[in-house]
Design an enzyme around this catalytic site. Structure first.
Site, PDB file in Angstrom:
ATOM      1  N   ASP A 103       0.836  -1.203   0.000  1.00 47.49           N
ATOM      2  CA  ASP A 103       0.000   0.000   0.000  1.00 47.49           C
ATOM      3  C   ASP A 103       0.867   1.247   0.000  1.00 47.49           C
ATOM      4  OD1 ASP A 103      -2.142  -1.733   0.419  1.00 47.49           O
ATOM      5  OD2 ASP A 103      -1.965  -1.561   2.598  1.00 47.49           O
TER       6      ASP A 103
HETATM    7  N1  URA Z   1      -1.114  -6.102   3.809  1.00 53.26           N
HETATM    8  C1  URA Z   1      -1.574  -4.850   3.840  1.00 53.26           C
HETATM    9  O1  URA Z   1      -2.584  -4.572   4.473  1.00 53.26           O
HETATM   10  N2  URA Z   1      -0.906  -3.912   3.183  1.00 53.26           N
HETATM   11  C2  URA Z   1       0.226  -4.154   2.486  1.00 53.26           C
HETATM   12  O2  URA Z   1       0.795  -3.242   1.895  1.00 53.26           O
HETATM   13  C3  URA Z   1       0.699  -5.468   2.460  1.00 53.26           C
HETATM   14  C4  URA Z   1       0.018  -6.436   3.129  1.00 53.26           C
END
Ligand code: URA
Length: 246
Positions: A103
């Site tokens: 993310d």
């Molecule tokens: N899980 C998440 O919630 N975000 C990420 O970036 C990777 C795994």
């Protein structure tokens, strides 16, 4: 000049033995001519080599581990003009893609490669390549909450696979938990903790398999060696992923 079977193996189509079999079966052509005898030498720069009629890809494989900072997107372009992870690899002139997304606000280990076979292997839940995260969450989850996550919990109507969890820091206001999963649903870790009432405040991926981010600084990357890839695959590199630097 290189032996044809070596080139076929390097392209990730088969192991060296497997390549010999494919050649013997007449599935490989050099400059439109079927070649079936072993030891035939080719010039990979000049000769046109095809397998089942498709040109083979001899692009040099590149494997990098980047410590992604928060604020960078893992897509290869962004309509909103936000910084993208390839901005951090300015001198690398290859079509690299990230293996699994992080993310915008997640940081940590991000594998970048031009090797599609490796990407598929690492991301497919069937091969169970673990991804390790450190999640700082609001409050302190109960033992029952941790159990629910470890067993698998419903997010977006789908049950997650079993996960491994342990507390790194336990505190009433905010806790730090290591969580290891081998799938990659969108915002999975955030949704898992949200589902037990402890939203994630900060998230970092620290490892793929046994390949650790270690002391790599935020925004920096390093080139992976064969040994690193062995760690990623827990000792055994799959045959399709052989064309790697020593
Ligand atoms: N899980 C998440 O919630 N975000 C990420 O970036 C990777 C795994």
């Amino acid at each position: 000049m290189e032996r044809l079977q070596k080139i076929i193996a390097q392209a990730g189509i088969a192991s060296r033995r497997g390549a010999e079999e494919l050649i013997a079966r007449g599935r490989v052509r050099v400059n439109d001519q079927v070649v079936t005898h072993m030891g035939y030498k080719v010039d990979p720069e000049k000769d046109r080599i095809t397998f089942d009629g498709n040109p083979i890809n001899l692009e040099k494989k590149i494997y990098l581990l980047l410590n992604k900072p928060a604020g960078y997107v893992t897509t290869l372009s962004d309509p909103q003009g936000r910084p993208i992870v390839t901005d951090l690899l300015p001198e690398i002139n290859a079509r690299l893609f990230p293996v699994g997304r992080l993310d915008l606000d997640t940081e940590g280990a991000l594998l970048m490669t031009n090797d599609g076979a490796l990407g598929n292997y690492v991301l497919h839940p069937r091969y169970e390549i673990n991804k390790t995260y450190e999640a700082t969450v609001k409050g302190m989850p109960s033992a029952a909450g941790m159990q629910r996550l470890a067993k698998g919990i419903l997010i977006d109507g789908q049950k997650t696979y079993p996960a491994q969890l342990r507390f790194l820091v336990k505190s009433r206001s905010r806790s730090k938990i290591e969580i290891i999963i081998h799938e990659g649903k969108k915002r999975q870790v955030r949704k898992m903790f949200q589902a037990i009432g402890h939203p994630v405040l900060h998230l970092k991926r620290t490892a793929y398999g046994n390949l650790q981010l270690g002391t790599l600084s935020s925004g920096k990357y390093r080139t992976l060696t064969k040994n690193d890839l062995k760690k990623l695959f827990l000792g055994k590199i799959p045959f399709t992923i052989k064309n790697i630097p020593a």
